[in-house]
Motif scaffolding. Sequence first.
Motif, short mmCIF file in Angstrom:
data_model
loop_
_atom_site.label_atom_id
_atom_site.label_comp_id
_atom_site.label_asym_id
_atom_site.label_seq_id
_atom_site.Cartn_x
_atom_site.Cartn_y
_atom_site.Cartn_z
N THR A 159 0.82 -1.21 0.00
CA THR A 159 0.00 0.00 0.00
C THR A 159 0.85 1.26 0.00
OG1 THR A 159 -1.54 -1.25 1.36
CG2 THR A 159 -1.95 1.09 1.15
N SER B 71 3.18 1.66 -3.23
CA SER B 71 2.46 1.98 -4.46
C SER B 71 1.78 3.35 -4.34
CB SER B 71 1.45 0.90 -4.79
OG SER B 71 0.52 0.79 -3.77
N ALA B 72 1.34 3.72 -3.14
CA ALA B 72 0.75 5.06 -2.97
C ALA B 72 1.80 6.13 -3.23
CB ALA B 72 0.18 5.21 -1.57
N THR C 167 -2.46 0.05 -4.60
CA THR C 167 -2.86 0.72 -3.36
C THR C 167 -4.22 0.20 -2.90
OG1 THR C 167 -1.82 2.64 -4.33
CG2 THR C 167 -3.02 2.98 -2.30
#
Lengths: 171, 200, 355
Positions: A15, A18-19, A38
């Motif tokens: 998360t 990738s965010a 995400t």
Amino acid sequence: MELYDLIFYFFAIVTVVSAFMVVTSKNIVHAGFNLLFTFFGVAGIYVLLGADFIAVVQLLVYVGGILILLLFGIMLTNKITSVELRTGTAHIIPAVIGVGIFWGALTAIVAFKTDWVEVNTASTESTTIIGLGNLLLTDYVLIFELLGILLLVALIGAASFARREIEELKD
Amino acid sequence: MKQYLKNTWEGIWTVLIGMKITFKHLFVPAVTIQYPDVKVPLPERVRNRLYVNMDDCIGCDQCARACPVSCIEIETVKSLPTEDLGKTSNGKKKALWVTKFNIDFAKCCYCQLCVFPCPTECIYMTDIYEFSEFKREGLLYNFSTLTHEEVLEKKANFEKFQAEKEAQKAAEAKAKAEVAAKTKESENKSDTGSNKSENG
Amino acid sequence: MYDFLVDLIGNEIIAAFISAALPVVFIVPFVIFGVLMERKVAGHMQDRLGPMRVGYHGILQTVADFFKLLQKEDIVADGIDKKFFNFAPYLVFAGSYAVYAALPFSSKYIGADIDLGIFYIIAVSGLVVAGILMAGWTSNNKYSLYGALRSAAQIVSYEIPTALIILSMVMLTGTLSLAEMSEMQTAYFWNWNIFGGAEWSFTKLLLIPFMFAGFLLFYISSLAEVNRTPFDMPEAESELVGGYHTEYSGIKFSMFFLAEYANMFAVSALVSVLFFGGYHSPIGYVGNTLGLEALIPFEQVFWFAAKGIFFVFVQMWLRWTLPRVRVDQLMTICWKYLIPYAFLNLLIIGIITLI
């Protein structure tokens, strides 16, 4: 290390990384694809929290619906790859101060103002769907129905936008 | 509305009809021929790879001249009068050593035009059609029965014979000239007669 | 299964990995069998023989093809978005693999017996769409992009009738869990949902035509969801080269292949669970007559696989019967026919359930 810890760290890393990629990526399609991970990671964390219905809805609505629509929109747009996205830092010090204050305030509220309920992890129910269904059709039935009407209105509106008039077609 | 229901019904019904047909075909025996194992019988007058029966070839070069793509190459050497090359199966006397009889199947167009002029019917189409090669040189077929040494020998023989003949001819001519000179001196004969004898 | 493995091995992490890897044991042989079956069915329906060379009647053909694919060069063309290009096939496979977590193979083996079963299956198939879009976009090839866009449009549209039919079945059975749904259709075939479910009352008779309609609607839309003919525009060989997997080769291409066949079995299995009794035998168990209780789970796996493979066969049958529909026809079928009928079916089944 416990199995649940392992899975939690996996989803957490997916998360967060990738965010981060979503906001820093210069390519808008890359940002879209990273958003997928995400959403996926967040869904995984929901599962670990015992909210399996929310997790599946997250997958269904965000990954299967919104993200696909987003990518579709990007891909159907002309000259999308030649757009220069500005992701550089313009005013780093004010930004850090502003975000820091905002983050601090949020954390303070969450940490001190929330009325934490301690739940025994062993006693969590295997599913939330029965409770959710009962609540939606008893206590929150009005909101539920209103949301349904809202969605219907949105659907009809979209359809009427998308539909070209017959006179227009004749030209 | 009526049209809508009709469309739905037709959609389902026609698909079912189609499915019935394909299901029947599932049990129809296959028409496939398992090629390298099973082969289709060829028609009688099929035109495939050429074959030359060198026992019958008289080296007449007619097939090479008939060929529209010049894929046949023939070289011959005359035989010596002392050599007997035997006869062809239909009784023609062979008089030439066929030192080279190459057919390039990369060029050949399988038109069969070379087959008809052959006086001894020694060149003909076979039913062999699987002769692919990895290299183009492999398609150059050599039908001559003579080995390289034999070819050289025949050529040498012929040249020797030719040379001997020339020498003999020269000697004869010389002798004749001498005789002619003598007779010219003694009798006055016409030029034409002497020319004739020289040519002969 | 997971608990059993934990008891056996004593380590949660290893047990979790093993139990997560179990569907591979089913998928890979199924794909090898399925590809051969596809080619054999195609052959015989066109009065041909299909593959005949490798092994007796070509039964080892796909094994040979599999090794060929593994050895092939992994081509990554210039101008390709490498990072996502390399990731997309695995995402597509992950999406179709995740579906197997909720499929009840027998009463003793189900990957995760979650109560959300079928809802979860609808949700994770969204990953496949995202993967296909990713593959199409990053290939830097207009045919791939066309294929991906068509695929996404098609899957997103056909999810609606699928979900509506599933909703009607959920209303009828009162559960989202596939294992429970299968258990409700136990014993003989007249207890299957397509024959109105296990409850003996006059509603059973009333339900039968609507169950048949539901089955047809569900099967048609599931065909579109797995991109099979007549809805195979995303791959349309004759117009789009190969659709979204045009640029792929070697092991990545085989991942797409695995995903496609795994998906085919997954939707067929879903059909069998929803309408045809899932893993239950239509004619009773040999294990019961012989008094061997241990035999029953294996028989159930057999029946589950047999029903799934039968519906995969029907997919192939349709593939060699019908031509490909146009894009506008595809959308017409979905929005003007399937969705209204599905709504109507939902309404009627709802009313019958209330009676």
